[in-house]
Design a protein around this motif. Structure first.
Motif, PDB file in Angstrom:
ATOM      1  N   UNK A 199      -7.880  -3.217  -1.799  1.00 22.21           N
ATOM      2  CA  UNK A 199      -7.761  -3.838  -0.469  1.00 22.21           C
ATOM      3  C   UNK A 199      -8.745  -4.997  -0.292  1.00 22.21           C
ATOM      4  N   UNK A 200      -9.701  -5.102  -1.192  1.00 23.64           N
ATOM      5  CA  UNK A 200     -10.699  -6.174  -1.078  1.00 23.64           C
ATOM      6  C   UNK A 200     -10.328  -7.422  -1.876  1.00 23.64           C
ATOM      7  N   UNK A 222       0.803  -1.220   0.000  1.00 25.62           N
ATOM      8  CA  UNK A 222       0.000   0.000   0.000  1.00 25.62           C
ATOM      9  C   UNK A 222       0.836   1.271   0.000  1.00 25.62           C
ATOM     10  N   UNK A 223       1.979   1.254   0.637  1.00 29.31           N
ATOM     11  CA  UNK A 223       2.822   2.453   0.630  1.00 29.31           C
ATOM     12  C   UNK A 223       3.313   2.766  -0.778  1.00 29.31           C
ATOM     13  N   UNK A 258      -6.631   7.063  -4.931  1.00 29.40           N
ATOM     14  CA  UNK A 258      -7.011   6.543  -3.627  1.00 29.40           C
ATOM     15  C   UNK A 258      -8.238   5.634  -3.708  1.00 29.40           C
ATOM     16  N   UNK A 259      -9.198   5.985  -4.568  1.00 32.09           N
ATOM     17  CA  UNK A 259     -10.405   5.157  -4.662  1.00 32.09           C
ATOM     18  C   UNK A 259     -10.091   3.765  -5.214  1.00 32.09           C
ATOM     19  N   UNK A 260      -9.113   3.666  -6.109  1.00 29.09           N
ATOM     20  CA  UNK A 260      -8.732   2.356  -6.621  1.00 29.09           C
ATOM     21  C   UNK A 260      -8.027   1.539  -5.545  1.00 29.09           C
ATOM     22  N   UNK A 261      -7.208   2.188  -4.729  1.00 33.60           N
ATOM     23  CA  UNK A 261      -6.519   1.477  -3.646  1.00 33.60           C
ATOM     24  C   UNK A 261      -7.537   0.900  -2.664  1.00 33.60           C
ATOM     25  N   UNK A 262      -8.605   1.654  -2.411  1.00 31.06           N
ATOM     26  CA  UNK A 262      -9.667   1.150  -1.529  1.00 31.06           C
ATOM     27  C   UNK A 262     -10.260  -0.137  -2.098  1.00 31.06           C
ATOM     28  N   UNK A 263     -10.490  -0.158  -3.402  1.00 32.53           N
ATOM     29  CA  UNK A 263     -11.021  -1.373  -4.031  1.00 32.53           C
ATOM     30  C   UNK A 263     -10.006  -2.505  -4.031  1.00 32.53           C
TER      31      UNK A 263
END
Length: 293
Positions: free
Chosen positions: A143-144, A127-128, A136-141
């Motif tokens: 994480x799933x 993640x770093x 940021x919105x893609x990183x949130x997705x």
């Protein structure tokens, strides 16, 4: 990956380390007990010669398999390097009729993919690295999902398909390159997720240690006080062969004997950013204590 250089005797001995020290202490104990006591136990030398031959052959086969595994991992990363350069070149042709911003987005996405793959293989958090290169919105997705680099590559394919919907020729060319990238990733994951066979990972340790325990018993009658040196020297060769195979059997274990995927990932990043004239201050990964990470 440890780079070649001047090898000192101390480094060689420390490479084997604790097992060699234990063997040396055992050789001293056996020699003193045999020569300073009245009770003599004669251990025939012929079985030791046969056992040494069998163990040496076994370790040779095992180390050959370990090196083949390490070299395949390095070859797959070499394929990824070539495919990444091809992908960046095709992206330039794709963006020539679209926009420079699209070219930059796809290149930065691929840099993010390469670093996420490196961390994925080493079981480290991505993640770093991704926070510097993806929205940021893609990183949130992301994480799933279980396989982050594969998800990044799939999203990149969706962007390419949307931009090439009227140009099937360019789409086929880029899809072929992305298939090569995906195949390389699959090969790396196969190596990472497939453990070394127990017959090659566990049994050689047992056989080598048993041989080293019996070795001074077979030599002490003929060598006397020189058993300490003769047994330790012979045992060192077998322990070193055992250690070499153990170091090479896991090429993505994040140790100094790994395939240097950090260096390779940085090299891909530099190559791709050079094409965008955005390399800035990014430098190749430095060598640390004769180790390339």
């Amino acid at each position: 990956m440890t780079i070649p250089g001047r090898v000192r005797a101390g480094q060689i001995l420390l490479y084997v380390g604790r097992p060699l020290a234990l063997l040396f202490a055992w050789d001293i104990a056996v020699t003193v007990a045999y020569l300073c006591s009245h009770a003599k136990v004669n251990f025939p030398a012929l079985p030791m010669s046969l056992m040494a031959t069998v163990v040496a052959i076994y370790l040779s086969f095992r180390n050959t398999a370990a090196y083949a595994r390490w070299w395949e991992a390095r070859t797959l990363w070499g394929s990824l390097v070539n495919a990444s350069r091809t992908f960046a070149r095709e992206v330039v042709m794709l963006a020539a009729s679209e926009s420079i911003s699209l070219q930059r987005e796809l290149v930065l996405r691929h840099v993010a993919y390469v670093h996420s793959l490196r961390l994925h293989l080493r079981r480290e958090s991505p993640w770093e690295e991704l926070s510097l290169r993806l929205p940021q919105e893609e990183i949130v997705n992301l994480r799933r999902v279980a396989n982050v680099p594969n998800a990044i590559l799939r999203r990149t394919a969706e962007i390419v398909a949307r931009q090439c919907n009227a140009d099937s020729v360019r789409l086929v060319a880029i899809e072929r390159t992305m298939a090569d990238i995906s195949n390389a990733q699959g090969g790396m994951e196969r190596i990472k997720n497939t453990p070394f066979p127990k017959q090659y990972s566990t049994y050689p340790i047992f056989f080598t240690h048993v041989f080293c325990i019996l070795l001074p018993l077979g030599l002490v009658e003929s060598l006397g006080w020189y058993t300490v040196f003769g047994s330790t020297a012979a045992g060192f060769l077998f322990l070193a062969l055992l250690k070499i195979g153990s170091d090479m059997q896991e090429p993505f274990a994040n140790t100094e004997n790994d395939v240097p995927i950090t260096t390779l990932a940085r090299a891909i990043e530099i190559d791709l950013l050079d094409g965008l004239d955005e390399r800035h201050s990014i430098k190749p990964v430095p060598i640390e204590n004769n180790v390339v990470w």
